[in-house]
Each structure stands twice: as structure tokens, then as C-alpha cells.
Design a protein around this motif. Structure first.
Motif, PDB file in Angstrom:
ATOM      1  N   TRP A  97       0.827  -1.200   0.000  1.00  0.00           N
ATOM      2  CA  TRP A  97       0.000   0.000   0.000  1.00  0.00           C
ATOM      3  C   TRP A  97       0.868   1.259   0.000  1.00  0.00           C
ATOM      4  O   TRP A  97       0.640   2.187  -0.759  1.00  0.00           O
ATOM      5  CB  TRP A  97      -0.915  -0.025   1.229  1.00  0.00           C
ATOM      6  CG  TRP A  97      -1.896   1.106   1.280  1.00  0.00           C
ATOM      7  CD1 TRP A  97      -3.078   1.213   0.601  1.00  0.00           C
ATOM      8  CD2 TRP A  97      -1.787   2.291   2.071  1.00  0.00           C
ATOM      9  NE1 TRP A  97      -3.702   2.391   0.921  1.00  0.00           N
ATOM     10  CE2 TRP A  97      -2.943   3.077   1.818  1.00  0.00           C
ATOM     11  CE3 TRP A  97      -0.823   2.772   2.975  1.00  0.00           C
ATOM     12  CZ2 TRP A  97      -3.149   4.307   2.439  1.00  0.00           C
ATOM     13  CZ3 TRP A  97      -1.039   3.989   3.587  1.00  0.00           C
ATOM     14  CH2 TRP A  97      -2.188   4.743   3.315  1.00  0.00           C
ATOM     15  N   GLY A  98       1.896   1.274   0.854  1.00  0.00           N
ATOM     16  CA  GLY A  98       2.758   2.441   0.935  1.00  0.00           C
ATOM     17  C   GLY A  98       3.618   2.636  -0.295  1.00  0.00           C
ATOM     18  O   GLY A  98       3.899   3.774  -0.702  1.00  0.00           O
ATOM     19  N   MET A  99       4.049   1.532  -0.919  1.00  0.00           N
ATOM     20  CA  MET A  99       4.899   1.627  -2.107  1.00  0.00           C
ATOM     21  C   MET A  99       4.172   2.306  -3.258  1.00  0.00           C
ATOM     22  O   MET A  99       4.804   2.915  -4.125  1.00  0.00           O
ATOM     23  CB  MET A  99       5.384   0.233  -2.512  1.00  0.00           C
ATOM     24  CG  MET A  99       6.448  -0.338  -1.574  1.00  0.00           C
ATOM     25  SD  MET A  99       6.616  -2.147  -1.673  1.00  0.00           S
ATOM     26  CE  MET A  99       7.211  -2.353  -3.336  1.00  0.00           C
ATOM     27  N   ARG A 100       2.846   2.245  -3.258  1.00  0.00           N
ATOM     28  CA  ARG A 100       2.075   2.889  -4.321  1.00  0.00           C
ATOM     29  C   ARG A 100       2.246   4.405  -4.286  1.00  0.00           C
ATOM     30  O   ARG A 100       2.009   5.081  -5.298  1.00  0.00           O
ATOM     31  CB  ARG A 100       0.596   2.532  -4.179  1.00  0.00           C
ATOM     32  CG  ARG A 100       0.281   1.103  -4.555  1.00  0.00           C
ATOM     33  CD  ARG A 100      -1.034   0.625  -3.959  1.00  0.00           C
ATOM     34  NE  ARG A 100      -2.134   1.562  -4.209  1.00  0.00           N
ATOM     35  CZ  ARG A 100      -3.338   1.445  -3.652  1.00  0.00           C
ATOM     36  NH1 ARG A 100      -3.574   0.456  -2.813  1.00  0.00           N
ATOM     37  NH2 ARG A 100      -4.279   2.314  -3.938  1.00  0.00           N
ATOM     38  N   SER A 101       2.639   4.956  -3.151  1.00  0.00           N
ATOM     39  CA  SER A 101       2.770   6.404  -3.000  1.00  0.00           C
ATOM     40  C   SER A 101       4.230   6.841  -2.913  1.00  0.00           C
ATOM     41  O   SER A 101       4.499   7.998  -2.577  1.00  0.00           O
ATOM     42  CB  SER A 101       2.026   6.870  -1.739  1.00  0.00           C
ATOM     43  OG  SER A 101       0.649   6.544  -1.821  1.00  0.00           O
ATOM     44  N   LEU A 102       5.168   5.948  -3.198  1.00  0.00           N
ATOM     45  CA  LEU A 102       6.584   6.315  -3.131  1.00  0.00           C
ATOM     46  C   LEU A 102       6.943   7.288  -4.237  1.00  0.00           C
ATOM     47  O   LEU A 102       6.622   7.067  -5.402  1.00  0.00           O
ATOM     48  CB  LEU A 102       7.469   5.076  -3.253  1.00  0.00           C
ATOM     49  CG  LEU A 102       7.683   4.228  -2.000  1.00  0.00           C
ATOM     50  CD1 LEU A 102       8.573   3.033  -2.344  1.00  0.00           C
ATOM     51  CD2 LEU A 102       8.324   5.044  -0.884  1.00  0.00           C
ATOM     52  N   ALA A 103       7.640   8.349  -3.863  1.00  0.00           N
ATOM     53  CA  ALA A 103       8.227   9.268  -4.836  1.00  0.00           C
ATOM     54  C   ALA A 103       9.716   8.959  -4.931  1.00  0.00           C
ATOM     55  O   ALA A 103      10.196   7.975  -4.364  1.00  0.00           O
ATOM     56  CB  ALA A 103       7.979  10.705  -4.395  1.00  0.00           C
ATOM     57  N   GLU A 104      10.455   9.791  -5.645  1.00  0.00           N
ATOM     58  CA  GLU A 104      11.906   9.618  -5.674  1.00  0.00           C
ATOM     59  C   GLU A 104      12.454   9.810  -4.267  1.00  0.00           C
ATOM     60  O   GLU A 104      11.964  10.654  -3.509  1.00  0.00           O
ATOM     61  CB  GLU A 104      12.541  10.638  -6.631  1.00  0.00           C
ATOM     62  CG  GLU A 104      12.159  10.448  -8.087  1.00  0.00           C
ATOM     63  CD  GLU A 104      12.713   9.149  -8.659  1.00  0.00           C
ATOM     64  OE1 GLU A 104      13.751   8.674  -8.154  1.00  0.00           O
ATOM     65  OE2 GLU A 104      12.102   8.610  -9.590  1.00  0.00           O
ATOM     66  N   PRO A 105      13.480   9.054  -3.881  1.00  0.00           N
ATOM     67  CA  PRO A 105      14.018   9.184  -2.524  1.00  0.00           C
ATOM     68  C   PRO A 105      14.661  10.549  -2.311  1.00  0.00           C
ATOM     69  O   PRO A 105      15.311  11.093  -3.213  1.00  0.00           O
ATOM     70  CB  PRO A 105      15.056   8.063  -2.437  1.00  0.00           C
ATOM     71  CG  PRO A 105      15.429   7.771  -3.852  1.00  0.00           C
ATOM     72  CD  PRO A 105      14.187   8.025  -4.664  1.00  0.00           C
ATOM     73  N   ALA A 106      14.461  11.098  -1.125  1.00  0.00           N
ATOM     74  CA  ALA A 106      15.117  12.349  -0.764  1.00  0.00           C
ATOM     75  C   ALA A 106      16.602  12.082  -0.537  1.00  0.00           C
ATOM     76  O   ALA A 106      17.007  10.942  -0.288  1.00  0.00           O
ATOM     77  CB  ALA A 106      14.475  12.914   0.499  1.00  0.00           C
TER      78      ALA A 106
END
Length: 222
Positions: A97-106
Motif C-alpha cells: 500500500w505504501g509503495m504505491r505512493s513512493l516518490a523519488e528518494p530524498a
């Protein structure tokens, strides 16, 4: 048990009282990969204050989610009880569920070996493939074994001196040549969630191109 009480009587409330405090589920995430010493958990959660880690571990032990176990040549380790291991499908579901909202890593965000192991477990699609692949990702080296519907992921310590039983296991692991070695980019976590092309997140370092294709198929959950 955590001191927090929500004043409600139901399963969700009870679950949050046991593992809902900050950092608790990340500790569980890492313990789902395997038993860990206090120092291992500290390394895998670089931003956790030492007093918070000690508190969370004590709470998990008191709640019957984890247990402290003396291990020869390793000292005391923390590992999950059967009650704690029952959290695995929940943690993997949260990961998907969380991976669906991952952006590029800071710039200050890291990917640990336990976090990547959890991502691979969450993205795995059982099939007919069978292969052994080493995945290299920014200081993380994982040995990924797939045999049909079975997935095993182990950390490979490539440079760190190895002693004791863990060192023997790591050296034995490296003596078995993988079918391929893949280098992963920062986009791998997003690719495992279907938010980026998994082919673009991996480079074949050595081995057969067919193994790379088998790997991308086995972890192309989207």
C-alpha cells in the motif's frame, strides 16, 4: 505494553495499542527478516533515538510480540514470537500500500537491507521460475532465491569482516555462485510497486539475460 490507550474496545484499537507507536512497526519489519541484536536494529533504523528503541523493544517483549533470546557467539538477540510473526501479511500489505505512493528518494533517505528484503517479499509473484540472483543496491547486497512459489532473501556481507556462526553462513553463501548479479538503482522500490519500469531499475552485471527477465517477471506485481 504501550501506555497509550484509545479508550475503545475492538481489534484495530488493540492492535494499535500494541504496535501502533512510532517506530514499533519498523522494528517488527526488521525482525520479520530475522532475529536481530540491539546493535543490528540500531544500524537498520539509523534515525531512531536509542532510548526509543529500548522502549519499543521492551514494549514488544511485554506484549508477547517479541522475545529476548541468548544465542551462542552472538549475545542476546530479539526475535518475534508466533504472535509477532502473524504480523507478516499485515506488514507486507502495508508495504504494498505504501509503495504505491513512493516518490523519488530524498537525499537523506536510505534503503536498508531489511527494507529492501521486505519490498521484495511484498512484490513477489509466485510462478514456475527458479533462479538465484544477487541484487546490489548502494551498499546493500542481497541473495535472492526463487523456486516456484518459494522466496528466500538473505543479506550477503561483501566486505565486512565475518566471525562466528553468522560469518560462516555468509562465507558459505558467497561460495555458491548466483545465476546472475544485478545492480539496482534508487528506482527499484518504486518499480516493485509498479510505479516505474522494473527493467529500467536493474542492470545485469553478470549472468544470463534470461535470468534478468525471469527476475523482473517474478517481481513485477503490477
Amino acid at each position: 505494553m504501550a501506555a497509550r490507550s484509545y479508550g475503545q474496545h475492538d481489534g484495530v484499537t488493540r492492535a494499535l495499542e500494541l504496535v501502533g507507536d512510532r517506530w514499533a512497526l519498523l522494528v517488527v519489519r526488521d525482525l520479520l527478516v530475522g532475529p536481530r541484536r540491539y546493535g543490528d536494529l540500531r544500524t537498520g533504523l539509523p534515525r531512531i533515538p536509542t532510548n526509543i528503541l529500548a522502549t519499543r523493544l521492551a514494549e514488544l517483549v511485554e506484549a508477547g510480540v517479541a522475545v529476548k533470546t541468548p544465542v551462542k557467539r552472538m549475545g542476546t538477540v530479539y526475535e518475534l514470537t508466533p504472535l509477532g510473526r502473524d504480523l507478516e501479511p499485515i506488514v507486507l500489505g502495508l508495504a504494498r500500500w505504501g509503495m504505491r505512493s513512493l516518490a523519488e528518494p530524498a537525499p537523506d533517505e536510505v534503503v536498508t537491507s531489511d527494507a529492501l528484503t521486505t519490498a521484495l517479499r511484498a512484490a513477489f509473484v509466485p510462478g514456475d521460475a527458479a533462479f538465484v540472483v544477487d541484487v546490489l543496491a548502494d551498499g546493500v547486497a542481497l541473495r535472492v532465491r526463487v523456486a516456484g512459489d518459494r522466496l528466500d532473501v538473505a543479506t550477503v556481507a561483501l566486505e565486512r569482516p565475518e566471525t562466528g556462526e553468522a560469518g560462516v553462513a555468509a562465507r558459505a553463501l558467497r561460495e555458491l555462485a548466483p545465476d546472475a548479479v544485478l545492480r539496482a538503482t534508487d528506482a527499484l522500490q518504486r518499480a516493485l510497486a509498479g510505479k516505474a519500469a522494473i527493467d529500467d531499475a536493474l542492470t545485469l552485471v553478470e549472468g544470463d539475460e534470461r535470468v534478468l527477465r525471469a527476475f523482473t517477471t517474478a517481481f513485477a506485481r503490477a
